[in-house]
Structure formats: C-alpha cells, structure tokens
Motif scaffolding. Structure first.
Motif, short mmCIF file in Angstrom:
data_model
loop_
_atom_site.label_atom_id
_atom_site.label_comp_id
_atom_site.label_asym_id
_atom_site.label_seq_id
_atom_site.Cartn_x
_atom_site.Cartn_y
_atom_site.Cartn_z
N GLY A 167 18.46 82.18 32.47
CA GLY A 167 17.66 83.18 31.75
C GLY A 167 16.44 82.60 31.05
N GLY A 168 16.23 81.30 31.19
CA GLY A 168 15.09 80.65 30.54
C GLY A 168 13.76 81.21 31.02
N ASN A 169 13.01 81.80 30.09
CA ASN A 169 11.68 82.38 30.33
C ASN A 169 11.66 83.56 31.31
OD1 ASN A 169 9.96 81.25 28.47
ND2 ASN A 169 9.41 79.51 29.74
N VAL A 170 12.81 84.12 31.62
CA VAL A 170 12.86 85.31 32.49
C VAL A 170 12.22 86.51 31.78
CG1 VAL A 170 14.40 87.03 33.55
CG2 VAL A 170 14.84 84.59 33.87
N ILE A 171 12.61 86.72 30.52
CA ILE A 171 12.09 87.88 29.77
C ILE A 171 10.62 87.69 29.38
CG2 ILE A 171 12.43 89.37 27.75
CD1 ILE A 171 14.60 89.57 30.06
N PRO A 172 10.20 86.49 28.91
CA PRO A 172 8.77 86.30 28.65
C PRO A 172 7.90 86.53 29.89
CG PRO A 172 10.00 84.58 27.54
CD PRO A 172 10.99 85.35 28.39
N THR A 173 8.38 86.14 31.08
CA THR A 173 7.66 86.40 32.33
C THR A 173 7.51 87.90 32.54
OG1 THR A 173 8.57 84.39 33.37
CG2 THR A 173 7.67 86.05 34.85
N LEU A 174 8.62 88.62 32.38
CA LEU A 174 8.61 90.07 32.57
C LEU A 174 7.69 90.75 31.56
CD1 LEU A 174 9.81 92.68 33.88
CD2 LEU A 174 11.61 92.56 32.15
N LYS A 175 7.80 90.36 30.29
CA LYS A 175 6.96 90.97 29.25
C LYS A 175 5.48 90.74 29.53
CE LYS A 175 10.18 91.11 25.37
NZ LYS A 175 10.60 90.49 24.09
N THR A 189 15.70 87.54 43.14
CA THR A 189 16.84 88.43 42.87
C THR A 189 17.57 87.99 41.61
OG1 THR A 189 17.10 88.98 45.20
CG2 THR A 189 19.02 89.34 43.82
N THR A 190 17.67 86.68 41.39
CA THR A 190 18.35 86.17 40.19
C THR A 190 17.63 86.62 38.92
OG1 THR A 190 18.95 84.25 41.52
CG2 THR A 190 19.39 84.09 39.17
N ASN A 191 16.30 86.68 38.96
CA ASN A 191 15.52 87.23 37.84
C ASN A 191 15.96 88.65 37.54
OD1 ASN A 191 12.81 85.99 36.56
ND2 ASN A 191 13.13 85.04 38.56
N LEU A 192 16.01 89.48 38.58
CA LEU A 192 16.35 90.89 38.38
C LEU A 192 17.80 91.06 37.94
CD1 LEU A 192 13.59 91.44 39.60
CD2 LEU A 192 14.60 93.35 40.82
N GLU A 193 18.68 90.22 38.45
CA GLU A 193 20.09 90.29 38.03
C GLU A 193 20.23 89.96 36.54
OE1 GLU A 193 22.25 89.33 42.32
OE2 GLU A 193 21.89 87.69 40.92
N TYR A 194 19.46 88.98 36.09
CA TYR A 194 19.50 88.60 34.68
C TYR A 194 18.99 89.75 33.80
CZ TYR A 194 18.74 86.13 30.30
OH TYR A 194 18.78 85.77 28.97
N ILE A 195 17.86 90.35 34.21
CA ILE A 195 17.28 91.49 33.47
C ILE A 195 18.26 92.66 33.45
CG2 ILE A 195 15.41 93.20 33.45
CD1 ILE A 195 13.72 90.89 34.89
N ASN A 196 18.84 92.94 34.61
CA ASN A 196 19.80 94.04 34.74
C ASN A 196 20.99 93.84 33.81
OD1 ASN A 196 20.94 96.39 35.99
ND2 ASN A 196 22.23 95.07 37.23
N HIS A 197 21.48 92.62 33.75
CA HIS A 197 22.67 92.30 32.95
C HIS A 197 22.36 92.40 31.45
CE1 HIS A 197 26.49 90.48 31.89
NE2 HIS A 197 25.84 89.64 31.11
#
Length: 201
Positions: A178-186, A26-34
C-alpha cells in the motif's frame, strides 16, 4: 472524455491504470478497493485468464465530492499487461480522462516498461489524445523488492527512462503493502479534476 449529465448534475470520470504485465496495476486497485470499501458503490469486477491476471478491466466507481454543484464519480480501470492484448488496451483507453502509468522497478522489466509507455503514446493517438497533455502520473512499483535483494532500478534511472520528457508527478510505490498507492490516486484525481474544470467550466 468525462461524461457530464446536466439533468442529474453528475460527472463521471475515467482513470486508467496502464503499464506492463504483472507490474501491479490490479494490485493497486485491490488495495484501494479493500481500504475504501465505505466509499465504493459497487463490487470490483475482475476478468482473469490463465496467462494474464486481468484480461479486460477492473471497475471501481466511488464518490469524491462535487465540482460546481455536480456530483463526481470516478471509475478506475486497468488494462491487460501483455502486449498481445493491445486491442483490448486500446479499447479500455476510450474516453479516458486521466492515467496512472504503473512501471515495474525490477531490472529485468526495464525494456518492457519503455515498450509499454511507447505503446500508450501510440494508443492515445488513436483517440487524438496527446500523452503530454492528458493528466498522467508515474508510479514506480515494487520498491519493496529491494529488501529481498532482488535487483531493482533506481528512481533516477526510472525517471530517465520514462519521465525525462513527460516530467509528470512520480511516486515510488509498493502496491502490495500500500506504499504510496493512495497518494498516487489522489494526485491523478486532483490533476484530472483540474483538467475537467478547465475544459467544461
């Protein structure tokens, strides 16, 4: 399985964040959402219970461009972490196109990580999906706890426990910072789009 609407020229892709309870899905999604509010069409929906942060799923569609003239929308879901909600986890996996497995690097969570991955394997089999063939990315989360002197597992151990056979892309991450959250998603989006192009186009 991706929903393709030929009339409206739209493709809807479902990516599920899976893993043990309180591992950081959920923390991953909250970071992406924000951080990507400008690209997100709807509000994030989160259903919470007393004993687990997410009972059902977080729902987060946003646009990523086009494939062969089709507009692509990604929907991000999380599953509940606790094992007693396995029927719900299985339900959320219905129609999945790509998966991020969020593992908790804390030493005390080692067994739960392995159990959760084994359960993912079994749950995918329910839908005749093969864990070795579906787009999958590993995320070793809570790497920031090292600075707080909390015992964590090395990336080498995480790879041995969870990724020695699968051999999928893996990221050390901190969903909190937020470390590596976006690279994981991409990475999972890239793999999923490639898989869908192979299947349908």
């Amino acid at each position: 399985m991706a929903l393709i609407n030929v009339k409206t020229k739209e493709i809807q892709i479902k990516i599920v964040y899976y893993g043990p309870g309180r591992g950081g899905k959920t923390t991953n999604l909250e970071y992406i959402n924000h951080n990507y509010r400008d690209r997100i069409k709807t509000e994030m929906v989160s259903l919470k219970t007393h004993d687990d942060r997410t009972l059902f799923f977080d729902f987060l569609p946003f646009d990523v461009g086009k494939i062969k003239g089709f507009e692509v929308t990604i929907q991000l879901y999380t599953v509940p972490g606790q094992a007693k909600y396995n029927a719900t986890r299985r339900l959320v996996l219905r129609g999945v196109d790509g998966i991020v497995f969020v593992a908790d690097v804390q030493k005390e969570q080692r067994k739960k990580n392995i159990e959760s991955l084994n359960q993912l394997y079994e749950n995918l089999k329910t839908y005749d999906l093969n864990i070795f063939k579906i787009p999958l990315v590993m995320q070793y989360n809570k790497i920031d706890l090292k600075e707080l002197d909390i015992p964590i597992l090395s990336s080498k151990i995480m790879q041995k426990d969870l990724n020695s056979q699968l051999r999928v892309p893996a990221f050390e991450a901190s969903a909190l910072t937020g470390g590596n959250v976006i690279p994981t998603l991409k990475k999972v989006i890239t793999m999923t789009l490639a898989s869908i192009q192979d299947q349908f186009f």
